[in-house]
Design a protein around this motif. Structure first.
Motif, PDB file in Angstrom:
ATOM      1  N   LEU A 156      -4.273  -8.600   4.647  1.00  0.00           N
ATOM      2  CA  LEU A 156      -3.348  -8.382   3.532  1.00  0.00           C
ATOM      3  C   LEU A 156      -1.903  -8.597   3.978  1.00  0.00           C
ATOM      4  N   LYS A 177      -3.406 -19.939  -6.470  1.00  0.00           N
ATOM      5  CA  LYS A 177      -3.215 -19.471  -7.843  1.00  0.00           C
ATOM      6  C   LYS A 177      -1.751 -19.107  -8.153  1.00  0.00           C
ATOM      7  N   ILE A 197      -7.025  -7.597  -2.859  1.00  0.00           N
ATOM      8  CA  ILE A 197      -6.360  -6.464  -3.505  1.00  0.00           C
ATOM      9  C   ILE A 197      -6.802  -6.367  -4.966  1.00  0.00           C
ATOM     10  N   ASN A 213       6.782 -13.448 -10.854  1.00  0.00           N
ATOM     11  CA  ASN A 213       6.109 -14.729 -10.693  1.00  0.00           C
ATOM     12  C   ASN A 213       5.480 -14.879  -9.312  1.00  0.00           C
ATOM     13  N   ILE A 214       6.159 -14.409  -8.291  1.00  0.00           N
ATOM     14  CA  ILE A 214       5.665 -14.655  -6.920  1.00  0.00           C
ATOM     15  C   ILE A 214       4.646 -13.612  -6.468  1.00  0.00           C
ATOM     16  N   PRO A 266       2.071 -11.700  -4.850  1.00  0.00           N
ATOM     17  CA  PRO A 266       0.685 -12.063  -4.548  1.00  0.00           C
ATOM     18  C   PRO A 266      -0.314 -11.003  -5.001  1.00  0.00           C
ATOM     19  N   GLY A 267       0.102  -9.745  -5.000  1.00  0.00           N
ATOM     20  CA  GLY A 267      -0.814  -8.689  -5.413  1.00  0.00           C
ATOM     21  C   GLY A 267      -0.868  -8.499  -6.920  1.00  0.00           C
ATOM     22  N   ARG A 268      -0.033  -9.245  -7.640  1.00  0.00           N
ATOM     23  CA  ARG A 268       0.128  -9.056  -9.091  1.00  0.00           C
ATOM     24  C   ARG A 268       0.404  -7.574  -9.393  1.00  0.00           C
ATOM     25  N   SER A 309      -5.667 -12.593   0.429  1.00  0.00           N
ATOM     26  CA  SER A 309      -5.097 -11.266   0.186  1.00  0.00           C
ATOM     27  C   SER A 309      -5.066 -10.940  -1.302  1.00  0.00           C
ATOM     28  N   GLN A 310      -4.695 -11.922  -2.122  1.00  0.00           N
ATOM     29  CA  GLN A 310      -4.609 -11.612  -3.562  1.00  0.00           C
ATOM     30  C   GLN A 310      -5.989 -11.313  -4.132  1.00  0.00           C
ATOM     31  N   ILE A 319       1.036  -4.717  -1.613  1.00  0.00           N
ATOM     32  CA  ILE A 319       0.579  -4.796  -0.230  1.00  0.00           C
ATOM     33  C   ILE A 319       1.756  -4.854   0.746  1.00  0.00           C
ATOM     34  N   ILE A 334      -2.562 -15.927   1.684  1.00  0.00           N
ATOM     35  CA  ILE A 334      -2.336 -15.715   0.247  1.00  0.00           C
ATOM     36  C   ILE A 334      -3.619 -15.899  -0.581  1.00  0.00           C
ATOM     37  N   LYS A 367       0.728 -18.399  -6.136  1.00  0.00           N
ATOM     38  CA  LYS A 367       1.389 -17.394  -5.305  1.00  0.00           C
ATOM     39  C   LYS A 367       1.749 -17.970  -3.933  1.00  0.00           C
ATOM     40  N   ILE A 368       2.871 -17.543  -3.399  1.00  0.00           N
ATOM     41  CA  ILE A 368       3.182 -17.769  -1.990  1.00  0.00           C
ATOM     42  C   ILE A 368       3.711 -16.451  -1.425  1.00  0.00           C
ATOM     43  N   CYS A 369       3.906 -16.411  -0.129  1.00  0.00           N
ATOM     44  CA  CYS A 369       4.341 -15.152   0.484  1.00  0.00           C
ATOM     45  C   CYS A 369       5.834 -15.209   0.793  1.00  0.00           C
ATOM     46  N   ALA A 385       7.304 -10.526  -0.663  1.00  0.00           N
ATOM     47  CA  ALA A 385       7.525 -11.789  -1.377  1.00  0.00           C
ATOM     48  C   ALA A 385       8.566 -11.583  -2.475  1.00  0.00           C
TER      49      ALA A 385
END
Lengths: 844, 228, 283
Positions: free
Chosen positions: A224, A91, A238, C207-208, C210-212, A234-235, C53, A231, A93-95, C57
């Motif tokens: 997480l 979605k 949370i 944008n990146i 992951p936890g928004r 974890s997203q 978290i 990714i 996202k990357i880490c 990122a």
């Protein structure tokens, strides 16, 4: 010396030069093509204007999660990586590790040319050779072994090789070559979890349906922070916690980032998770809060035909002694806590029971995984929305390589020493070097490793070095690598692989939504220097040995696969995938309850299908390659070699279900809490408690050494990334303040950590974030090669400079714990029991 | 500009082109047997000795096989590794005032690639190196000067001027900014006289080029409309 | 250079990329909502600590976006273990420039106040409906939409703004020569990805994430996510609890949703991120 040129000199030199140039082709081919011609209107040169960024969809490969991503290329340089918004997995996202992938591509210490060792092995003297010379030599050596009828003496050992890479290199190339002496890295990762799952529900991958869950009970997963499907998972977790109030209980030795975000961190002593799980099962069974309906699919007794009540009674009886009070003594988790979480879990539907290395990288870790499966099963949280589901990934069709593959041979060195391990379904490859030293099962003449570092990744580091260095044990070593790591330093030949940002793949990693996602990896830029994707190289190696794989490059393979896979083809095939990177069926429904599907009657009547009364399994003896029908019937399903390959369905109360299909062992189609396979090997049939033997003998001052991962590093392949190592370049030993006080140790003290294998000196960090009686040291660091950012040491093929070098703020590189961890396997699965190590810690 | 000038420019361009070609060859890869044969030619050695580059004759007396091996090892050690070596790429040495220097595939790399591509030249498919390798830059100049010579012969002063303008730009903004530094390092690091001599030759030649451009470069202004 | 990035980014959104990447980035409402009001946006940044978290990122996305040299960070995450075992907690606190409004009296944040090269040239900020708002440029200056920006052309590399910032949000950029003194370095700091937001694209770290956990938007637009969060959590109203170092009276526009009381717990546990120390991301 004059050394100043005037016109006269110049003319003379020009004439002489012309003569030299007249030699023609012998002087090498030109870098530039074409002739000088100013195009219409003459494009004006300026780096400051007209810079155009090209967007390319591709996929990450930093870790096994392999997120879809997009990258931006400006003037031939990859400048930025972002998540792929159209991916249902990631979605958008990357880490941190994914975004820092650019550091992998432009690592100034990268290997860009084939290199051959010129001094003694490991001495560090190298000569650049051409690809032609390298492949001529290698192909001749490989062909010789093959011609002599010993292809198995070529051992190929990989760390990361998935999806199309695995199909090209392993299935097509190594298959056609004829060696099955193939090692992987799973025993240093989660082998025990896979074996535990294979023994209970058949397949190895699980997916945790966080989008639909209400509660999560976590044993030793740091999902997480660092995880197999990081990714995507974890997203969702949370977001579930914050937006839907999902409760998360984390049992862990360390206050990980996952523990930090949990409703509650429940500290647990290393290797004792199983006691907690068994006690929770007992609490739930005794309270009558189990999911009675699911018991239909559970095998809990030797006799499969027992009634649900009898199964429940048997399980209760088995669990009788595993009281919360008993578990408290073993694990340090208060009995009341065990009870309350167990009851909350049983009452919250759906809930997800999850697990990873923290729970399973121990002696009998596979049984811990079976116990965790039991906890999920009795609460009805198997393969259901919001529960612990069986992993779903893309099913690509692809070219299978030559039809006339020889029957492959193998040296029996990848599954541990004979008789040591009951079901090494994913190998015991941390023992490969030991087995080579032992020699009784034979030794490879050519040992090639790919995206792997056998020296650094296993325990007993010094022994690994000694063995790999010894030319009498392994005559020829080849490393396919982009970086000069600790193992590359011990190669005879290094073939320069590109970074993953420069190669092709199709991908299939498990989807968190239970809907398969198809995606590809495509190069952002041409491979730097002379690096060549090994997948392309094997096509050429095959040709040089006189066989063809049926495709000439990884790109061609991916293209063919796109056209062969009906859904992808219908979406637009290769061109679509190149443009969009990802595809999933927008009308697909998530896959749940796959075990409930009934098998069609005609499928039971097919040629070769027989019924096994003892297990209730319908299986095809022909597909299982049994000797004859009579032999198959006589030996029975459980004891016929590879019978699981013929599995058709499971009879339960008069109906035949798809059931929990076996994948690596001859289990039935039941969800097996009672395992005949375990019993056959004198192991507990139903998950049970067996203490870690070395922990039984611990002295009062001994500690247990555990390791862990942080969010900004990959297991062993990221210390060269300057942005990641800038954040994390040291790994002090974490010690609880109570333990530290007892040992007289303060933060910053130099300490000696001694095990039966050896001793390391590192730094202490006293914290409230780890259980007493433990020293915890993260993995990732302590490199002594891998370039300047990782170890301070320049690689022999390094680029001259990087402006950031002079700004590097760190000169500590951490200490690797593997030097002192024994390479012991879990006797059930072969998993490296890396978290069991007993050590003494003293001030240095 | 009179006829003599034109002839002079034409010949100058030809000779320059050849020297660039030679230098491109020297840094492209390890010395081959054929090339070694040509280098041993008294005419070539004489030209070197005229500008004060001596000392390689003795080296060249060694048996060919041994010599080729020694030169190959020296080449790898100097330009590829192991250990400390001198990267033959502009972006590593070209110090830019915005601090963006010293990295492989840096800003200079991009500039060089773009400049080369605006002239209609492209990188051949077989070429696996980075776009700002010393050999690429010398080949580029070889091609430019070759085209310049042709223009003079065709009496196309505009085209010749266009070539010279790009040459000047490239020497000013690229070659002179890094080649002398690079050569200095090679001279320091070289163990055999051969590459030391070649580096000295390279540096002197590029310095000559810079002076030559300053002396005569302004004589021919680029007329944009003249460039086809 | 930054201007180009955004242009090409827009090309990406408009051109081939648009079809492939519907919703490639979260687009912010820069269109009608603002045009209707004829005023400058009031940008705000919100970090929802419940969702952080600690993955870093953001730190890396920022490094990549601006090729930030080693030793300097424009974005960072702090972490701290507090409490006593087994009742210990691990807390995360992302850090960035607070783009302070400045104290109530003069509305000038300390970094701008200390900059010897401010005020300089007169500039105009054009709102979405074409209204022009005048302001003064400088090496460090405040734009009418609240962004605190840095103009290297005018910078003498004196470092006074670095000293002035109580949050340590500014660093020398050791690979950048300051515009007015070639013996000194320019600085680097978070600019809320001005080149991206100008084109309606969220900052790179947002944008990146992951936890928004990161939100960026216009407090003047009641429909924006930041306005909604502000309403829900009373972020502006309770700014003494939702911003860092309220005692410095700098009035940050970066707010924290902080259900665990991380701001005060971390301040109590460690002084390191309290004042002036350059932000640094080291685990």
């Amino acid at each position: 010396m004059k050394q100043e040129i005037n016109r006269r000199d110049l003319f003379k030199l020009g004439i002489a030069s012309a003569a030299v140039l007249a030699t023609g082709k012998a002087i090498g081919s030109s870098a530039l093509a074409g002739t000088v011609d100013f195009v219409e209107g003459g494009k004006d040169f300026s780096p400051e204007t007209g810079a155009e960024r090209q967007m390319i969809p591709s996929a990450c490969w930093s870790c096994v999660t392999r997120d879809s991503m997009i990258g931006f290329v400006e003037d031939g340089r990859l400048v930025k990586l972002e998540g792929q918004p159209n991916s249902i997995r990631g979605k958008g996202k990357i880490c941190a590790k994914g975004a820092a992938g650019i550091n992998q591509l432009y690592d100034p210490d990268r290997i860009l040319y084939p290199m051959k060792r010129v001094g003694k092995r490991g001495e560090g003297k190298w000569k650049r050779i051409s690809w032609d010379a390298a492949l001529t030599d290698l192909a001749a050596r490989l062909k010789k072994l093959r011609d002599e009828g010993h292809p198995e003496k070529f051992m190929f050992h990989y760390g990361r090789m998935k999806a199309s890479s695995s199909k090209i290199i392993k299935s097509a190339f190594l298959g056609a070559y004829g060696t099955k002496t193939i090692g992987n890295h799973t025993s240093i990762c989660e082998g025990a979890k896979w074996t535990g799952q294979e023994l209970t529900w058949g397949k190895h991958y699980d997916n945790w349906d966080f989008d639909n869950t209400k509660m999560v009970v976590n044993f030793g997963s740091n999902c997480l922070e660092a995880h197999t499907n990081s990714i995507p998972v974890s997203q969702r977790l949370i977001s579930g916690i914050v937006d839907r109030g999902v409760k998360l209980y984390t049992f862990d030795v360390r206050l990980s980032n996952t523990a930090a975000k949990s409703t509650e961190w429940v500290p647990v002593k290393p290797g004792t998770d199983r006691a907690v799980v068994l006690a929770m099962c007992k609490v739930i069974m005794d309270a009558g809060l189990y999911d009675k309906d699911f018991f239909k699919f559970i095998k809990a007794t030797k006799n499969r035909k027992e009634s649900t009540d009898a199964k429940i009674a048997a399980l209760k009886k088995h669990l009788d002694t595993f009281t919360p009070e008993w578990a408290e003594k073993i694990s340090g988790v208060p009995a009341a806590k065990i009870k309350s979480i167990a009851l909350e879990l049983a009452k919250t539907k759906p809930a997800c029971v999850i697990s990873y290395r923290g729970a399973v990288a121990h002696h009998h870790g596979a049984d811990t995984e079976r116990a965790i499966q039991m906890l999920a099963a009795i609460t009805g949280n198997i393969d259901n929305p919001g529960g612990r589901c069986r992993g779903v990934g893309a099913k690509w069709k692809y070219p299978k390589g030559p039809k006339d593959k020889p029957k492959a041979k193998a040296l029996k060195i990848t599954n541990g020493f004979k008789g040591d391990i009951a079901y090494p379904t994913h190998g015991a490859n941390h023992q490969v070097l030991k087995m080579i030293k032992d020699g009784k099962a034979g030794r490879p003449e050519i040992y090639m490793w790919y995206c792997y570092t056998p020296v650094y990744s296993h325990g007993e580091t010094q022994e690994n070095i000694d063995i790999l260095k010894d030319e009498s044990l392994i005559p020829f070593t080849v490393n396919v690598n982009a970086y000069y790591d600790e193992s590359a330093a011990l190669a005879d030949l290094i073939l320069p692989n590109p970074s993953y940002l420069e190669w092709w793949d199709w991908e299939d990693m498990v989807s968190p939504t239970q809907i398969p996602e198809y995606y590809i990896r495509q190069p952002f830029v041409k491979p730097l220097g002379e690096s060549r994707d090994f997948k392309d190289v094997v096509c050429e190696l095959a040709q040089r040995m006189g066989f063809s794989l049926g495709f000439n490059s990884a790109e061609e393979f991916v293209k063919m696969s796109c056209e062969m896979t009906p859904d992808v083809k219908a979406a637009g095939g290769f061109e679509y995938m190149k443009k969009h990177g990802v595809w999933h069926d927008p009308n697909a429904k998530p896959k749940y309850y796959m075990y409930k599907k009934e098998v069609k009657t005609e499928d039971l009547k097919k040629d070769g299908v027989i019924f096994d009364e003892a297990t209730g399994v319908y299986w095809n003896w022909k597909k299982a390659h049994a000797e004859s029908e009579a032999a198959a019937k006589e030996k029975g399903y459980t004891k016929t070699k590879n019978a699981y390959k013929g599995y058709v369905g499971q009879e339960i109360e008069g109906k035949v279900y798809a059931g929990f299909k076996p994948d690596k062992v001859n289990k039935s189609g039941y969800f097996e809490l009672y395992s005949e396979l375990m019993e056959m090997k004198n192991l507990p049939a139903i998950p049970s408690f067996t203490p870690v033997p070395v922990h039984e003998k611990m002295g009062p001052d001994d500690l247990i050494l555990t390791s862990y991962k942080v969010s900004v590093h990959i297991h062993s392949r990221s210390a060269n990334c300057k942005w990641l190592t800038e954040i994390c370049h040291d790994n002090p030993g974490l010690i609880n303040s109570k333990t530290a006080k007892r040992l007289g140790i303060k933060t910053g003290d130099k300490i000696k950590v001694t095990s039966e294998i050896g001793e390391i000196t590192t730094t202490a960090k006293v914290t409230e974030g780890v259980v007493p009686g433990v020293i915890s040291i993260s993995h990732h660091l302590g490199h002594w090669q891998y370039g300047r950012y990782a170890s301070g040491k320049k690689s022999p093929f390094a680029g001259d400079n990087d402006p950031d070098f002079k700004l590097k703020t760190w000169n500590t590189y951490g200490v690797h714990p593997n030097w002192i961890i024994a390479n012991k396997p879990d006797p059930i699965s072969g998993q490296w029991a890396m978290l069991d190590t007993v050590v003494k810690v003293t001030k240095a | 500009m009179n006829k003599t000038d034109k002839h002079d420019y034409s010949a100058l361009a030809r000779h320059r082109s050849n020297i660039y070609g030679l230098l491109a060859t020297v840094y492209r890869q390890e010395i081959t047997s054929n090339l070694l044969y040509q280098i041993k030619d008294p005419q070539f050695l004489g030209a070197l000795s005229d500008i004060g580059l001596e000392g390689i004759d003795d080296l060249l007396q060694n048996p060919e096989n041994e010599l080729l091996e020694d030169l190959a090892v020296e080449y790898a050690r100097l330009f590829l590794g192991p250990g400390k070596h001198v990267s033959p790429h502009e972006s590593v040495h070209h110090q830019r005032n915005n601090g963006q220097w010293g990295k492989l595939w840096g800003a200079s790399t991009v500039e060089v690639k773009k400049l080369i591509e605006t002239t209609g030249l492209g990188y051949s498919d077989d070429f696996k190196g980075l776009p700002d390798h010393i050999t690429v830059e010398f080949e580029f100049m070889q091609q430019l000067t070759l085209r310049e010579e042709q223009a003079w012969k065709e009496e196309d002063a505009d085209k010749a001027a266009a070539c010279r303008n790009v040459e000047k730009k490239f020497i000013e903004e690229h070659l002179i900014r890094w080649i002398p530094t690079f050569c200095k390092k090679v001279i320091q690091e070289a163990e055999l006289p051969f590459y030391r001599a070649m580096a000295a030759l390279t540096r002197s030649f590029i310095e000559f080029e810079m002076e030559e451009m300053n002396r005569n470069g302004n004589g021919v202004e680029l007329r944009r409309e003249g460039a086809r | 250079m930054q201007e180009q990035l955004s242009i090409s980014r827009r090309q990406v959104l408009k051109g081939a990329g648009a079809a492939a990447l519907t919703g490639a980035v979260t687009l912010m409402p820069t269109g009608k909502a603002i045009a209707a009001r004829g005023e400058a946006p009031r940008w705000a940044f919100i970090v929802d600590l419940r969702r952080c978290i600690g993955c870093r990122a953001c730190t890396i996305a920022c490094k990549a976006e601006f090729n930030v040299p080693l030793g300097a960070f424009r974005a960072a995450v702090y972490e701290e273990v507090t409490g006593t075992f087994p009742n210990s907690e691990k807390l995360f606190l992302p850090r960035l420039c607070n783009h302070c409004e400045g104290n109530k009296d003069d509305k000038v944040p300390p970094c701008v106040k200390e900059c010897p090269e401010y005020p300089k040239d007169r500039r105009e900020f054009v709102t979405a409906d074409g209204k022009k708002i005048r302001y003064r440029g400088g090496a460090t200056y405040k734009r009418p939409d609240g962004l605190i920006l840095f103009d290297n052309k005018l910078c003498t590399g004196c470092g006074k703004c670095i000293e002035a910032c109580p949050y340590g949000a500014r660093n020398f950029n050791k690979l950048l020569i300051s515009g007015k003194d070639s013996t000194k370095n320019g600085i680097t700091k978070c600019n809320f990805c001005e080149h991206r937001i100008a084109k309606g694209v969220t900052p790179s770290c947002v944008n990146i994430c992951p936890g928004r956990a990161r939100f960026f938007g216009d407090l003047n637009d009641p429909a924006s996510e930041v306005s909604k969060l502000n309403k829900q959590f009373g972020l502006v109203e309770k700014r003494n609890e939702t911003t860092l170092l309220p005692g410095e009276n700098t009035v940050p526009t970066c707010f924290y949703i902080d259900s665990q009381g991380a701001l005060s717990k971390m301040a109590a546990a460690k002084q390191k991120f309290e004042k002036n120390d350059a932000i640094l991301d080291v685990i």
